[in-house]
Scaffold this active site. Sequence first.
Site, PDB file in Angstrom:
ATOM      1  N   LYS A 140       0.869  -1.195   0.000  1.00 55.22           N
ATOM      2  CA  LYS A 140       0.000   0.000   0.000  1.00 55.22           C
ATOM      3  C   LYS A 140       0.891   1.225   0.000  1.00 55.22           C
ATOM      4  CE  LYS A 140      -4.477   0.907   0.283  1.00 55.22           C
ATOM      5  NZ  LYS A 140      -5.625   0.054  -0.076  1.00 55.22           N
ATOM      6  N   ASP A 180      -7.136   4.178  -4.340  1.00 53.34           N
ATOM      7  CA  ASP A 180      -7.778   4.042  -3.029  1.00 53.34           C
ATOM      8  C   ASP A 180      -8.365   5.435  -2.758  1.00 53.34           C
ATOM      9  OD1 ASP A 180      -7.901   2.018  -0.602  1.00 53.34           O
ATOM     10  OD2 ASP A 180      -7.461   3.943   0.315  1.00 53.34           O
TER      11      ASP A 180
HETATM   12  P1  NDP Z   1     -12.972   7.768  -2.593  1.00 51.89           P
HETATM   13  O1  NDP Z   1     -11.874   8.745  -2.433  1.00 51.89           O
HETATM   14  O2  NDP Z   1     -13.569   7.555  -3.918  1.00 51.89           O
HETATM   15  O3  NDP Z   1     -14.150   8.102  -1.593  1.00 51.89           O
HETATM   16  C1  NDP Z   1     -13.917   8.178  -0.222  1.00 51.89           C
HETATM   17  C2  NDP Z   1     -15.210   8.529   0.492  1.00 51.89           C
HETATM   18  O4  NDP Z   1     -15.031   8.345   1.880  1.00 51.89           O
HETATM   19  C3  NDP Z   1     -15.603   9.987   0.280  1.00 51.89           C
HETATM   20  O5  NDP Z   1     -16.987  10.097   0.359  1.00 51.89           O
HETATM   21  C4  NDP Z   1     -14.921  10.653   1.470  1.00 51.89           C
HETATM   22  O6  NDP Z   1     -15.515  11.864   1.859  1.00 51.89           O
HETATM   23  C5  NDP Z   1     -15.113   9.616   2.548  1.00 51.89           C
HETATM   24  N1  NDP Z   1     -14.025   9.714   3.520  1.00 51.89           N
HETATM   25  C6  NDP Z   1     -12.701   9.625   3.269  1.00 51.89           C
HETATM   26  N2  NDP Z   1     -11.999   9.812   4.393  1.00 51.89           N
HETATM   27  C7  NDP Z   1     -12.897  10.040   5.353  1.00 51.89           C
HETATM   28  C8  NDP Z   1     -12.784  10.302   6.739  1.00 51.89           C
HETATM   29  N3  NDP Z   1     -11.596  10.391   7.342  1.00 51.89           N
HETATM   30  N4  NDP Z   1     -13.940  10.459   7.430  1.00 51.89           N
HETATM   31  C9  NDP Z   1     -15.141  10.380   6.814  1.00 51.89           C
HETATM   32  N5  NDP Z   1     -15.308  10.155   5.510  1.00 51.89           N
HETATM   33  C10 NDP Z   1     -14.200   9.972   4.794  1.00 51.89           C
HETATM   34  O7  NDP Z   1     -12.382   6.388  -1.999  1.00 51.89           O
HETATM   35  P2  NDP Z   1     -12.920   4.905  -2.232  1.00 51.89           P
HETATM   36  O8  NDP Z   1     -14.388   4.891  -2.388  1.00 51.89           O
HETATM   37  O9  NDP Z   1     -12.061   4.278  -3.244  1.00 51.89           O
HETATM   38  O10 NDP Z   1     -12.522   4.228  -0.833  1.00 51.89           O
HETATM   39  C11 NDP Z   1     -13.436   4.115   0.257  1.00 51.89           C
HETATM   40  C12 NDP Z   1     -12.994   3.002   1.172  1.00 51.89           C
HETATM   41  O11 NDP Z   1     -12.964   1.770   0.445  1.00 51.89           O
HETATM   42  C13 NDP Z   1     -11.592   3.149   1.771  1.00 51.89           C
HETATM   43  O12 NDP Z   1     -11.586   2.594   3.064  1.00 51.89           O
HETATM   44  C14 NDP Z   1     -10.733   2.297   0.852  1.00 51.89           C
HETATM   45  O13 NDP Z   1      -9.554   1.850   1.486  1.00 51.89           O
HETATM   46  C15 NDP Z   1     -11.694   1.143   0.592  1.00 51.89           C
HETATM   47  N6  NDP Z   1     -11.422   0.337  -0.585  1.00 51.89           N
HETATM   48  C16 NDP Z   1     -11.341   0.904  -1.825  1.00 51.89           C
HETATM   49  C17 NDP Z   1     -11.116   0.121  -2.924  1.00 51.89           C
HETATM   50  C18 NDP Z   1     -11.106   0.675  -4.290  1.00 51.89           C
HETATM   51  O14 NDP Z   1     -11.022  -0.123  -5.237  1.00 51.89           O
HETATM   52  N7  NDP Z   1     -11.206   1.963  -4.495  1.00 51.89           N
HETATM   53  C19 NDP Z   1     -10.879  -1.328  -2.786  1.00 51.89           C
HETATM   54  C20 NDP Z   1     -11.061  -1.837  -1.455  1.00 51.89           C
HETATM   55  C21 NDP Z   1     -11.308  -1.010  -0.410  1.00 51.89           C
HETATM   56  P3  NDP Z   1     -14.789  13.272   1.538  1.00 51.89           P
HETATM   57  O15 NDP Z   1     -15.126  13.532   0.101  1.00 51.89           O
HETATM   58  O16 NDP Z   1     -15.383  14.240   2.479  1.00 51.89           O
HETATM   59  O17 NDP Z   1     -13.313  13.069   1.759  1.00 51.89           O
HETATM   60  O1  2IT Z   2      -7.909  -1.683  -0.554  1.00 56.69           O
HETATM   61  C1  2IT Z   2      -7.850  -2.177  -1.699  1.00 56.69           C
HETATM   62  O2  2IT Z   2      -7.974  -3.390  -1.881  1.00 56.69           O
HETATM   63  C2  2IT Z   2      -7.659  -1.265  -2.833  1.00 56.69           C
HETATM   64  N1  2IT Z   2      -7.603  -0.063  -2.646  1.00 56.69           N
HETATM   65  C3  2IT Z   2      -7.538  -1.817  -4.217  1.00 56.69           C
HETATM   66  C4  2IT Z   2      -6.146  -2.311  -4.458  1.00 56.69           C
HETATM   67  C5  2IT Z   2      -5.840  -2.726  -5.877  1.00 56.69           C
HETATM   68  O3  2IT Z   2      -4.662  -3.030  -6.102  1.00 56.69           O
HETATM   69  O4  2IT Z   2      -6.726  -2.778  -6.731  1.00 56.69           O
END
Ligand code: NDP
Ligand code: 2IT
Length: 461
Positions: A140, A180
Amino acid sequence: MSNATTTPSAPALHLDESIDEFMERVASQSPNEPEFHQAVHEVVKSVWPIVESNDTYREARVLERMVIPDRAILFRVAWADDDGCAQVNRGYRVQMNDAIGPYKGGLRFHPSVTLGVLKFLAFEQIFKNSLTTLPMGGGKGGSDFDPRGRSDAEVMRFCQAFMAELYRHIGPDIDVPAGDIGVGGREIGYLFGTYRKITGQFHGVLTGKDLGWGGSRLRPEATGYGSVYFAREMLATRGMDVEGLTATVSGSGNVAQYTTEKLLELGAKVVTLSDSSGTIVDPDGMTGEKLQYVMDLKNRRRGRIKEYAEEYPAATYLPGERPWSVPCDLAFPSATQNEISGDDASTLIANGCICLSEGANMPSTPEAVDRFLDARVLYGPGKAANAGGVAVSGLEMTQNAGCMRRGRDEVDQQLQRIMRSIHQNCVEFGRKDDDFVNYVDGANVAGFIKVADAMVQQGLW
Ligand code: NDP
Ligand code: 2IT
């Protein structure tokens, strides 16, 4: 030459200590990393009986080795903002474990990013990637850079500066980053362009690329869709389905959006979304049109979720609040770590929530996890429930390596197959005497064994 002092000692047997003592050692070796300690503690509790009863794991000290990254790279990222002023951020890549494949895991750009946060995420990624059945190690990275309020040009210059250092540490058979929080298609584009420019090579060195230059169909959708598929598998163990049920979703980014899309397609009612400023509650439920509005708001206009309540007056905006006080059958935390406290968990349970599928990484505090398990909620931990994203990243890697493309239906079938297989593994390793499935133990043990065996077979490194 005297050999009086060179007799090798017998191999020390690990785990003469208790879990608490082990955790004290982890904490003293890595101070000020509470999220990392939390993630390690959860895994250690699950796998302790396996390690204790296995001399090979003990002698090879697999658990002690797994909690220390192969390496953690910290670098300076200096870039110019739109006023021509110098800006400086910290950049990181944590390469945690590559016993079963090249390091794989996302990049997070958010002001809350620290080495400890990335170590927790890289540690989780080891087990998640192992569960996918694909050959990917755990890594990561990211930066404390805050993209919010920055222009496209500033984001591009930051990404260029970030990749100007990262490029020397990654490669299609070494380490393959992805998105992420704060890193989506736009950032992957700038990062890939910089890698290509610096190295002169067109490699599958990042996933989440656009379809036109090596990306996979369904990668943007995969985490959210996968989280709903996992919920569906859990519900099926009790003869239920998502259709007609009410769901709360937190976040409004990539994972939240595609979780909502799949829930709507399967006939569930989605009543919340959120961001770090607050929550919107829509008692009428979201629709495809409302979701399109959110996608445009968050992905193109980069606005705040409170604007939803201005656009759709039936909805209310709860500033500073999370969605967990809103009654629901299903909950999909899809924002960030530790967004569900013990009290939130009690409220969810009291309001009738029967199933929780974690799109985010470690969104539930340890107190919340205990309450879900005590209440026999169908609780799908992130490393199982959100593995669909990295799984489709793995498919993107094979597609790039084989110079081929898969269609949307084929990727969707593979995604569903992988989520089913992760669920089956969790059930196999997490079923308790009373038939309750503890998905936390199941995911941790199933993910651990494959990596531990690989480490033992490949010798002491
Ligand atoms: P995005 O940046 O697309 O969206 C993040 C969302 O979470 C936004 O709505 C943001 O709000 C909110 N957020 C972020 N930080 C905080 C915080 N500290 N407190 C409250 N709200 C928060 O990210 P993703 O949707 O990609 O990721 C969301 C989650 O999913 C994370 O935990 C990530 O690790 C996990 N994840 C993502 C994957 C992926 O493929 N993208 C894969 C597996 C897991 P704001 O706009 O106000 O910051
Ligand atoms: O938390 C996760 O699994 C991710 N942000 C996606 C990682 C990836 O390599 O697609």
